[in-house]
Design a protein around this motif. Sequence first.
Motif, short mmCIF file in Angstrom:
data_model
loop_
_atom_site.label_atom_id
_atom_site.label_comp_id
_atom_site.label_asym_id
_atom_site.label_seq_id
_atom_site.Cartn_x
_atom_site.Cartn_y
_atom_site.Cartn_z
N GLN A 12 0.96 -1.84 -0.38
CA GLN A 12 -0.17 -0.07 -0.06
C GLN A 12 1.34 1.71 0.00
OE1 GLN A 12 -3.11 0.12 3.19
NE2 GLN A 12 -3.77 1.89 2.89
N ALA A 13 1.87 1.79 0.62
CA ALA A 13 2.82 2.68 0.58
C ALA A 13 3.61 2.11 -0.52
CB ALA A 13 3.86 2.86 2.22
N PHE A 14 4.40 1.77 -1.06
CA PHE A 14 5.04 1.30 -2.42
C PHE A 14 3.92 2.22 -3.23
CE2 PHE A 14 5.87 0.04 -5.86
CZ PHE A 14 7.63 -0.21 -6.40
N ASN A 15 2.58 1.72 -3.38
CA ASN A 15 1.92 2.23 -4.52
C ASN A 15 1.25 3.74 -4.04
OD1 ASN A 15 2.04 -0.01 -5.46
ND2 ASN A 15 0.02 -0.85 -4.35
N ASN A 16 1.04 3.90 -3.18
CA ASN A 16 0.55 5.92 -2.54
C ASN A 16 1.65 6.86 -2.33
OD1 ASN A 16 -2.06 4.27 -2.83
ND2 ASN A 16 -1.92 3.52 -1.12
N THR A 17 2.39 6.67 -1.78
CA THR A 17 3.72 7.64 -1.30
C THR A 17 4.65 7.13 -1.48
OG1 THR A 17 4.35 6.02 0.99
CG2 THR A 17 2.31 7.39 0.54
N THR A 18 5.76 5.78 -2.27
CA THR A 18 6.58 5.88 -2.89
C THR A 18 7.16 7.06 -4.06
OG1 THR A 18 6.72 3.99 -1.80
CG2 THR A 18 8.76 4.67 -3.67
N GLN A 19 7.79 7.97 -3.83
CA GLN A 19 7.97 8.48 -4.92
C GLN A 19 8.42 7.44 -6.47
OE1 GLN A 19 12.15 10.10 -4.12
NE2 GLN A 19 11.89 11.56 -2.15
N ARG A 20 8.15 8.86 -7.65
CA ARG A 20 7.64 8.02 -8.74
C ARG A 20 9.08 6.97 -9.34
NH1 ARG A 20 6.59 11.82 -14.25
NH2 ARG A 20 8.00 11.62 -13.21
N SER A 21 10.64 7.91 -8.82
CA SER A 21 11.64 8.12 -9.73
C SER A 21 11.91 6.26 -9.16
CB SER A 21 12.47 8.71 -9.64
OG SER A 21 13.03 9.04 -8.09
N VAL A 22 11.70 6.28 -7.88
CA VAL A 22 12.20 4.48 -7.02
C VAL A 22 11.00 3.64 -7.05
CG1 VAL A 22 11.85 3.57 -4.81
CG2 VAL A 22 12.68 6.27 -5.17
N LYS A 23 9.78 4.12 -7.13
CA LYS A 23 8.64 2.40 -8.29
C LYS A 23 9.26 2.82 -9.60
CE LYS A 23 4.84 5.06 -7.31
NZ LYS A 23 3.62 5.29 -6.35
N ARG A 24 9.68 3.53 -10.35
CA ARG A 24 9.85 3.05 -12.32
C ARG A 24 11.30 2.49 -12.23
NH1 ARG A 24 8.46 7.98 -15.72
NH2 ARG A 24 9.67 6.60 -16.90
N TYR A 25 11.96 3.02 -11.08
CA TYR A 25 13.55 2.82 -12.25
C TYR A 25 13.70 1.68 -10.96
CZ TYR A 25 13.16 5.68 -14.97
OH TYR A 25 12.21 6.36 -16.13
N GLU A 26 13.96 1.29 -9.60
CA GLU A 26 14.31 0.64 -8.32
C GLU A 26 13.92 -0.52 -8.72
OE1 GLU A 26 17.27 2.19 -5.59
OE2 GLU A 26 15.82 4.33 -5.03
N PRO A 27 14.78 -1.99 -7.58
CA PRO A 27 14.05 -3.27 -7.76
C PRO A 27 12.92 -3.17 -6.78
CG PRO A 27 16.75 -3.32 -7.15
CD PRO A 27 15.54 -2.01 -7.66
N ARG A 28 11.33 -4.25 -7.20
CA ARG A 28 10.40 -4.04 -6.17
C ARG A 28 10.89 -5.04 -5.32
NH1 ARG A 28 5.06 -2.83 -5.94
NH2 ARG A 28 3.36 -5.07 -4.75
N LEU A 29 11.93 -5.81 -5.82
CA LEU A 29 11.95 -7.47 -5.02
C LEU A 29 13.10 -6.27 -3.59
CD1 LEU A 29 12.89 -10.13 -4.79
CD2 LEU A 29 14.71 -10.03 -6.15
N ALA A 30 13.72 -5.24 -3.66
CA ALA A 30 14.04 -4.52 -2.78
C ALA A 30 13.64 -4.18 -1.50
CB ALA A 30 15.78 -3.96 -2.86
N LEU A 31 12.52 -3.56 -2.27
CA LEU A 31 11.67 -2.66 -1.28
C LEU A 31 10.30 -3.06 -0.59
CD1 LEU A 31 11.85 -0.75 -4.08
CD2 LEU A 31 12.82 0.33 -2.05
#
Length: 335
Positions: free
Chosen positions: A206-225
């Motif tokens: 939920q936090a990943f979808n709603n509050t995580t910065q766009r650049s982090v969501k688009r470019y950094e690996p979800r596996l590590a987040l």
Amino acid sequence: MEQQQLNEQSLQSCGAQQKLRQLCVDRAHGKPLQYIMGTEYFGDLEIACEPGVLIPRQETAASVTFLIERLLRGKKSQRLPSHLRILDLCTGTGCIPLLAHYELDQRRKHGQSPQTLEVVGVDISSQALKLANRNLHRLVGAGYFCPNPSLHFLQADILASNSDAELNHLPSLDRALHHCESTTSNPCNKRPWDILISNPPYISPQAFNNTTQRSVKRYEPRLALVPPLLAKDNSKIDQGDIFYPRLLEIAQQVKAKIVLFEVADLEQAQRVALMAKAQGIWDGVEIWRDYPGQNDHDAEIGRDVVLRDVKVLGTGNGRSVFAYRGDARDWLCTS
């Protein structure tokens, strides 16, 4: 001949301009500068970065450096074991074990303990492990480490039991460490681990979808987040906290005297601190902010924390949970 050289220079210039233009476009679209430049500093070390592996953060480096400073402050370092062992889980680029090894090694050159050092980083991602090993080789080549340092990187699924790991075709942590023991000259499983560090995935979906910065969501690996959804019922635990009970279980299994776990914020730090206190094995539990070595006397650093007997150190956002026990009381001079 002169005309040919001019044509070649023109082509090179054109190629450089096109490359620069593409880099600007990538940055304008939000691609992290660390992926564009290919490196990021982590403490005194320049760490190679690439898409698919989490970018090192300066706040993480501040926690690692503060831990080493606490261990080596003044005459306290003489209380450390002569052979110190550090285990880092979810190692990513290898930045944490590399910085810890480097800073301890610098002190050893001036006669401070420990006399020997053994550091192991573990990750589930083969891409991350390749990058971690590349960072090690780069830093050895640059003279930051002596040839053949006692620093290894292993692949394992730390959430999996031995049977689960077989189904996933990845070793469990226990089996990876056992294999390291049987195949290296510096066994990874003969003695307890002194220090356990981890920067695990800690962002809820939920936090990943709603509050995580766009650049982090688009470019950094979800596996590590974002922690994986587990088959068993975890309805009583926040999805972002999935790793912490397992990390505390591992700490007990490997008989770690110190743990340092990164968290997202003060709210999560309080939950993890409660988990550590519930184990009943730690002599002290602390919450560290982004910069634990800095003191802001004007800030109400304990205002958001209601846990009894849990110190809050530093300035900034909640960043880490630190716990110690047994011999570590003497290492830190807390007894």
